[in-house]
Scaffold this active site. Structure first.
Site, short mmCIF file in Angstrom:
data_model
loop_
_atom_site.label_atom_id
_atom_site.label_comp_id
_atom_site.label_asym_id
_atom_site.label_seq_id
_atom_site.Cartn_x
_atom_site.Cartn_y
_atom_site.Cartn_z
N ASP A 236 56.33 107.30 34.08
CA ASP A 236 57.19 106.91 32.96
C ASP A 236 57.29 108.08 31.98
O ASP A 236 56.28 108.70 31.64
CB ASP A 236 56.55 105.68 32.28
CG ASP A 236 57.45 105.01 31.27
OD1 ASP A 236 58.67 105.15 31.37
OD2 ASP A 236 56.91 104.30 30.38
N HIS A 237 58.49 108.39 31.52
CA HIS A 237 58.73 109.44 30.52
C HIS A 237 58.03 110.77 30.82
O HIS A 237 57.27 111.29 29.97
CB HIS A 237 58.32 108.96 29.11
CG HIS A 237 59.22 107.88 28.60
ND1 HIS A 237 60.49 108.10 28.14
CD2 HIS A 237 59.04 106.54 28.52
CE1 HIS A 237 61.05 106.96 27.78
NE2 HIS A 237 60.19 105.99 28.02
N GLY B 99 57.75 99.71 21.68
CA GLY B 99 56.84 99.06 20.74
C GLY B 99 57.31 97.69 20.30
O GLY B 99 58.33 97.16 20.77
N HIS C 255 65.09 100.78 28.84
CA HIS C 255 63.75 101.00 28.25
C HIS C 255 63.61 100.12 27.01
O HIS C 255 64.58 99.53 26.54
CB HIS C 255 63.61 102.48 27.84
CG HIS C 255 63.27 103.36 29.00
ND1 HIS C 255 62.06 104.00 29.11
CD2 HIS C 255 63.98 103.66 30.11
CE1 HIS C 255 62.06 104.69 30.23
NE2 HIS C 255 63.20 104.51 30.87
N GLY C 256 62.40 100.09 26.49
CA GLY C 256 62.16 99.34 25.25
C GLY C 256 62.63 97.90 25.39
O GLY C 256 63.18 97.33 24.45
N SER C 257 62.36 97.29 26.55
CA SER C 257 62.96 95.99 26.82
C SER C 257 61.99 94.82 26.80
O SER C 257 62.23 93.80 27.44
CB SER C 257 63.72 96.05 28.15
OG SER C 257 64.87 96.85 27.95
N ASN D 294 62.07 98.14 31.71
CA ASN D 294 60.72 98.57 31.34
C ASN D 294 60.07 97.61 30.35
O ASN D 294 60.64 97.33 29.28
CB ASN D 294 60.78 99.96 30.70
CG ASN D 294 61.02 101.05 31.72
OD1 ASN D 294 61.36 100.77 32.88
ND2 ASN D 294 60.84 102.28 31.31
N ASP E 20 56.30 96.92 28.56
CA ASP E 20 54.91 97.28 28.27
C ASP E 20 54.38 96.42 27.13
O ASP E 20 53.36 95.73 27.24
CB ASP E 20 54.84 98.77 27.91
CG ASP E 20 53.41 99.26 27.73
OD1 ASP E 20 52.49 98.45 27.90
OD2 ASP E 20 53.21 100.44 27.43
P1 13P Z 1 58.49 98.17 25.42
O1 13P Z 1 57.70 98.83 24.35
O2 13P Z 1 59.66 97.41 24.86
O3 13P Z 1 57.67 97.30 26.31
O4 13P Z 1 59.13 99.31 26.34
C1 13P Z 1 58.39 99.98 27.31
C2 13P Z 1 59.09 101.15 27.88
O5 13P Z 1 60.27 101.37 27.71
C3 13P Z 1 58.27 102.07 28.69
O6 13P Z 1 58.98 103.20 29.10
O1 G3H Z 2 57.00 104.65 26.86
C1 G3H Z 2 56.36 103.80 26.29
C2 G3H Z 2 55.37 102.99 27.00
O2 G3H Z 2 55.18 101.78 26.31
C3 G3H Z 2 54.07 103.73 27.20
O3 G3H Z 2 53.43 103.90 26.01
O4 G3H Z 2 52.73 106.30 25.83
O5 G3H Z 2 51.50 104.47 24.63
O6 G3H Z 2 51.31 104.72 27.11
P1 G3H Z 2 52.17 104.92 25.87
ZN ZN Z 3 60.48 103.95 27.80
#
Ligand code: 13P
Ligand code: G3H
Ligand code: ZN
Length: 343
Positions: free
Chosen positions: A83-84, A193, A226-228, A269, A271
């Site tokens: 990821d990223h 977040g 992302h950010g979903s 995505n 998290d």
């Molecule tokens: P959230 O913070 O919305 O779960 O997004 C996670 C994300 O985009 C990880 O790349």
């Molecule tokens: O990209 C965002 C994900 O929620 C991962 O977060 O970099 O804190 O592991 P993190």
């Molecule tokens: Zn992301």
């Protein structure tokens, strides 16, 4: 079965009109929660690790945990995704560690914070596509920047600034043609977040129309949201009931994600929702049983709470029931397909 290239999961999702949650992991319990949910729902799996997750776990632990998941669940196709990735070096080191998919996030400079130029983005992404496809590994690129991050991860743009960095559909067409990415992450007003929106989002802040426009121009490109996380109020309430201090906040409603899935979104995505579920469950044990000190007594309910979020998303996105219908191929076989000019 060995870990599979993420591309075959995305292709199957596109052919059958569903989406796949990509869950972030940092430890064994999170991997177990995803796999338990996938087994229960017969879902194909995307597990992803950020740079921070790789640092926290140490690549070796992570690699062996994923191999354990593949060994324990031989019937479920599993893709492991970086990821990223902030640079081609990060992506290449992930491939060396056995990741079957990488994100080259060239929307930001290598510091992971400063919005980068289109030319830089094309250059680093194409470099990763060439190297990754030679090994059959999938590549996700990103165009446009996500909104502000409370924990310092990402561009840290305010909501207003982020609206200036939404993905430009015409540029997206150019980007995909120039790089050959398998999947494209788009900026539509979301952020990483818990603190995404101050009220239930409407189309002016969560700009789903951008997805529809991009999908019209690029009907064969797999789109990524992302950010979903949906940031359910029930999860915030549990945290706050047991001593937490989460402020009122709103995420991306599941029905908006489902709308995206109708318009080419194949990877979503998630998290934060799992982080919230885990934190609430642990706080509950600490509050109700303050004498407890066996980690299994709070990590088991935490794992169960995350599993429930994963099941809910797998069902809502439509990946439930699809695992057995996917014909797995290895990265080596995928490399041969790319080499012949396929995909
Ligand atoms: P959230 O913070 O919305 O779960 O997004 C996670 C994300 O985009 C990880 O790349
Ligand atoms: O990209 C965002 C994900 O929620 C991962 O977060 O970099 O804190 O592991 P993190
Ligand atoms: Zn992301």
């Amino acid at each position: 079965m060995p870990l599979v290239p993420m591309r075959i999961l995305l292709d199957h999702a596109a052919e059958n009109n569903y989406g796949l949650a990509a869950f972030n992991v940092n430890n064994m319990e999170q991997i177990q929660a995803i796999m338990m949910a996938a087994e229960e729902t017969e879902s194909p799996v995307i597990v992803q690790a950020s740079r921070g997750a790789r640092e926290y776990t140490n690549d070796a632990y992570l690699r062996h945990l994923m191999l354990a998941a593949a060994e324990l669940y031989p019937k479920l196709p599993i893709a492991m995704h970086q990821d990223h990735g902030n640079s081609p070096e990060t992506c290449m080191s992930a491939i060396e560690q056995g990741f079957t998919s990488v994100m080259m996030d060239g929307s930001l400079a290598a510091d992971g914070k400063t919005p980068a130029t289109f030319e830089y983005n094309v250059k680093v992404t194409k470099q990763v596509v060439d190297a990754a496809h030679a090994k059959g590994v999938t590549v996700e690129g990103e165009l446009g920047c996500l909104g502000g991050i409370e924990d310092g991860h990402g561009a840290g743009l305010t909501g207003e600034e982020a609206m200036k960095h939404l993905t430009d559909p015409a540029q997206a067409e150019d980007f995909v043609a120039k790089t050959g990415v398998d999947a494209l992450a788009v900026a539509i007003g979301t952020s990483h977040g818990a603190y995404k929106f101050t009220k239930k989002p409407t189309g002016d802040v969560l700009v789903m129309s951008v997805i529809e426009e991009i999908h019209k121009r690029l009907p064969n490109c797999h789109l990524v949201m992302h950010g979903s996380s949906s940031v359910p109020k029930e999860l915030l309430d549990i945290i706050n009931k047991y001593g937490g201090q989460m402020k009122e906040t709103y995420g991306v409603p599941v029905e908006e994600i489902q709308r995206g899935i109708k318009h080419g979104v194949r990877k979503i995505n998630v998290d934060t929702d799992n982080r919230l579920a885990i934190t609430g469950a642990i706080r509950k044990v600490y509050a109700e049983k303050p004498a407890e000190f066996d980690p299994r007594k709070y990590l088991s309910p935490a794992r169960e709470a995350m599993k429930k979020v994963c099941v809910d998303r797998m069902v809502a996105f439509g990946q439930a029931g699809q695992a057995g219908k996917i014909k797995p191929i290895t990265c080596k076989e995928m490399a041969a397909i790319y080499a012949k000019g396929g995909k």
